[in-house]
Design a protein around this motif. Structure first.
Motif, PDB file in Angstrom:
ATOM      1  N   SER A   1       7.348   2.044  -7.224  1.00 17.50           N
ATOM      2  CA  SER A   1       6.303   1.633  -8.161  1.00 17.50           C
ATOM      3  C   SER A   1       5.520   0.440  -7.613  1.00 17.50           C
ATOM      4  N   GLY A   2       6.237  -0.559  -7.114  1.00 16.39           N
ATOM      5  CA  GLY A   2       5.576  -1.732  -6.545  1.00 16.39           C
ATOM      6  C   GLY A   2       4.791  -1.397  -5.295  1.00 16.39           C
ATOM      7  N   LEU A   3       5.260  -0.407  -4.539  1.00 16.31           N
ATOM      8  CA  LEU A   3       4.542   0.037  -3.335  1.00 16.31           C
ATOM      9  C   LEU A   3       3.125   0.490  -3.679  1.00 16.31           C
ATOM     10  N   PHE A   4       2.998   1.299  -4.740  1.00 15.66           N
ATOM     11  CA  PHE A   4       1.673   1.778  -5.148  1.00 15.66           C
ATOM     12  C   PHE A   4       0.736   0.608  -5.457  1.00 15.66           C
ATOM     13  N   ALA A   5       1.236  -0.333  -6.251  1.00 18.73           N
ATOM     14  CA  ALA A   5       0.400  -1.472  -6.634  1.00 18.73           C
ATOM     15  C   ALA A   5       0.080  -2.364  -5.439  1.00 18.73           C
ATOM     16  N   GLY A   6       1.064  -2.564  -4.554  1.00 15.76           N
ATOM     17  CA  GLY A   6       0.839  -3.407  -3.382  1.00 15.76           C
ATOM     18  C   GLY A   6      -0.245  -2.879  -2.474  1.00 15.76           C
TER      19      GLY A   6
ATOM     20  N   PRO B   1      -3.099   0.093   9.773  1.00 11.01           N
ATOM     21  CA  PRO B   1      -1.784   0.559   9.311  1.00 11.01           C
ATOM     22  C   PRO B   1      -0.778  -0.573   9.092  1.00 11.01           C
ATOM     23  N   LEU B   2      -0.807  -1.595   9.976  1.00 12.07           N
ATOM     24  CA  LEU B   2       0.134  -2.695   9.822  1.00 12.07           C
ATOM     25  C   LEU B   2      -0.137  -3.489   8.551  1.00 12.07           C
ATOM     26  N   ALA B   3      -1.417  -3.717   8.244  1.00 11.42           N
ATOM     27  CA  ALA B   3      -1.772  -4.444   7.017  1.00 11.42           C
ATOM     28  C   ALA B   3      -1.362  -3.650   5.780  1.00 11.42           C
ATOM     29  N   LEU B   4      -1.605  -2.339   5.808  1.00 13.21           N
ATOM     30  CA  LEU B   4      -1.223  -1.489   4.674  1.00 13.21           C
ATOM     31  C   LEU B   4       0.296  -1.436   4.523  1.00 13.21           C
ATOM     32  N   ALA B   5       0.993  -1.348   5.642  1.00 13.20           N
ATOM     33  CA  ALA B   5       2.459  -1.306   5.585  1.00 13.20           C
ATOM     34  C   ALA B   5       3.023  -2.617   5.044  1.00 13.20           C
ATOM     35  N   ALA B   6       2.436  -3.742   5.468  1.00  8.69           N
ATOM     36  CA  ALA B   6       2.893  -5.044   4.978  1.00  8.69           C
ATOM     37  C   ALA B   6       2.670  -5.165   3.475  1.00  8.69           C
ATOM     38  N   SER B   7       1.535  -4.684   3.013  1.00  3.43           N
ATOM     39  CA  SER B   7       1.234  -4.763   1.578  1.00  3.43           C
ATOM     40  C   SER B   7       2.155  -3.854   0.777  1.00  3.43           C
TER      41      SER B   7
ATOM     42  N   LEU C   1       5.183  -2.954   1.620  1.00  2.00           N
ATOM     43  CA  LEU C   1       6.506  -3.575   1.651  1.00  2.00           C
ATOM     44  C   LEU C   1       6.569  -4.767   0.694  1.00  2.00           C
ATOM     45  N   ALA C   2       5.513  -5.584   0.681  1.00  2.00           N
ATOM     46  CA  ALA C   2       5.488  -6.755  -0.202  1.00  2.00           C
ATOM     47  C   ALA C   2       5.509  -6.336  -1.668  1.00  2.00           C
ATOM     48  N   GLY C   3       4.656  -5.378  -2.030  1.00  7.94           N
ATOM     49  CA  GLY C   3       4.643  -4.899  -3.410  1.00  7.94           C
ATOM     50  C   GLY C   3       5.951  -4.229  -3.787  1.00  7.94           C
TER      51      GLY C   3
ATOM     52  N   ALA D   1      -1.895  -7.858  -1.919  1.00 10.35           N
ATOM     53  CA  ALA D   1      -3.166  -8.410  -1.450  1.00 10.35           C
ATOM     54  C   ALA D   1      -2.951  -9.568  -0.479  1.00 10.35           C
ATOM     55  N   VAL D   2      -2.048 -10.484  -0.819  1.00  6.86           N
ATOM     56  CA  VAL D   2      -1.838 -11.650   0.047  1.00  6.86           C
ATOM     57  C   VAL D   2      -1.136 -11.239   1.336  1.00  6.86           C
ATOM     58  N   ALA D   3      -0.284 -10.218   1.287  1.00  6.40           N
ATOM     59  CA  ALA D   3       0.359  -9.726   2.513  1.00  6.40           C
ATOM     60  C   ALA D   3      -0.684  -9.142   3.456  1.00  6.40           C
TER      61      ALA D   3
END
Length: 356
Positions: free
Chosen positions: A250-255, A113-119, A121-123, A94-96
């Protein structure tokens, strides 16, 4: 047709259905003991969730984050890991997304797409910390995921305060409209509900979940490690690398789920004093869905309807919120206690001569 009927009434299908029914029936008994009308209560719940287009849209909005966190937990469970950290991965996603949405200026076809990709990656990176610690140091993932949840909460608050803060408000600045996942047309279709296109992303990731686990060599290796890590290592699978890969995915899904809340619902990131709760509910969703892609979606629907429709029970039937949470807890309990329900089903079948 006969094969379909057999699958429909197989134990793998019946156990979660019967578990849910037992939970709802016991919830009705408790309501009766408290002098509340369970028929009115459940009727009010479904009327709230599906009574008009606005509430239907809001129910879908409530369901959407549960799909993401349910997939995150279920993916880890499938590979033998307990991801209790979907909450923290959700927050980091969310913060990413908020950072990209506020600080970057781009057309929508690049910004989204960039916002989704950043999230993602962060998750994913937040989850991979857990996988690395388990692989390199043998630290149990339950401990590290729980601790990283708190670190994510305070790290996200720090980022908002120092880089994104809207002056005088306990939240970030609004993200730019080019990064929104909501649209006026979709909102108007559902009578101005906060439904957004994130639900389509959630369903797409459900398909990806199934494809990766069941249609790829990598998925086979992930599941093999989940069944027996020692045998998998003997067969030549790099178990330590698998731990890191599993927690990253796993973290990707949640991010991405966290991004959809920022980009689709609020359009800003709040400074949170407590966890939003989607990650913890994701554990329940994964249990109800028995860690399958379709099951997670259906489990998210159930939990989303119960949580959003709870206010209908409160105002329509006078049922207090505490009792509503008891009903939800009972459903989760009996789904988690699937072995006990399975025993009841087998005894019932044996008594009626369907099992020999």
């Amino acid at each position: 047709m006969t094969g379909f009927v057999k699958r429909l009434f197989s134990e793998s299908t019946l156990i979660p259905v019967v578990s849910i029914l037992i939970g709802l029936i016991l919830g009705a008994v408790i309501m009766l003991a408290g002098h509340y009308n369970p028929f009115l209560a459940y009727g009010s719940l479904f009327a709230k969730a599906f009574g008009d287009m606005y509430n239907f849209g809001e129910t879908i909005r409530q369901i959407t984050p549960y799909i993401f966190t349910g997939l995150a937990v279920a993916f880890a469970f499938r590979t033998g890991l307990f991801n209790i950290g979907a909450e923290g991965q959700f927050i980091m996603g969310a913060v990413a997304a908020a950072c990209v949405g506020v600080l970057l200026d781009a057309p929508w076809f690049l910004h989204v797409p960039l916002a989704l990709a950043a999230s993602a990656l962060a998750g994913g990176l937040w989850g991979s910390i857990v996988g690395y610690l388990k692989a390199a140091r043998g630290v149990h993932e339950v401990i590290t995921t729980i601790m990283l949840n708190w670190i994510a909460l305070h790290a996200a608050n720090y980022i908002v305060r120092t880089a994104l803060l809207e002056k005088g408000m306990a939240r970030s600045k609004y993200i730019q409209e080019s990064a929104w996942l909501s649209s006026p047309g979709l909102s108007e279709l559902f009578d101005h509900a906060r439904i957004h296109y994130g639900v389509l992303i959630a369903l797409a990731l459900s398909v990806l979940f199934y494809y990766v686990l069941w249609k790829t060599r990598q998925g086979y290796e992930l599941r093999a490690v989940g069944f027996n890590p020692d045998a998998s290592e003997y067969a030549g699978i790099n178990v330590k690398s698998t731990f890191v890969k599993t927690m990253f995915i796993s973290g990707l899904f949640a991010g991405v789920g966290g991004a959809c809340e920022v980009m689709g619902v609020f359009h800003y990131q709040t400074i949170n004093a407590a966890f939003p709760g989607y990650g913890l509910m994701g554990i329940a969703v994964a249990l109800i869905g028995r860690n399958t892609a379709v099951g997670v979606v259906l489990g998210a629907v159930l939990i989303g309807v119960l949580t959003y429709g709870a206010s209908g029970m409160k105002f329509g039937a006078g049922v207090p919120e505490e009792l509503i949470h008891v009903v939800i807890a009972l459903v989760i309990f009996f789904v988690a206690a699937g072995g006990m329900v399975e025993l009841l089903i087998r005894r019932f079948r044996k008594k009626n001569g369907t099992v020999h």
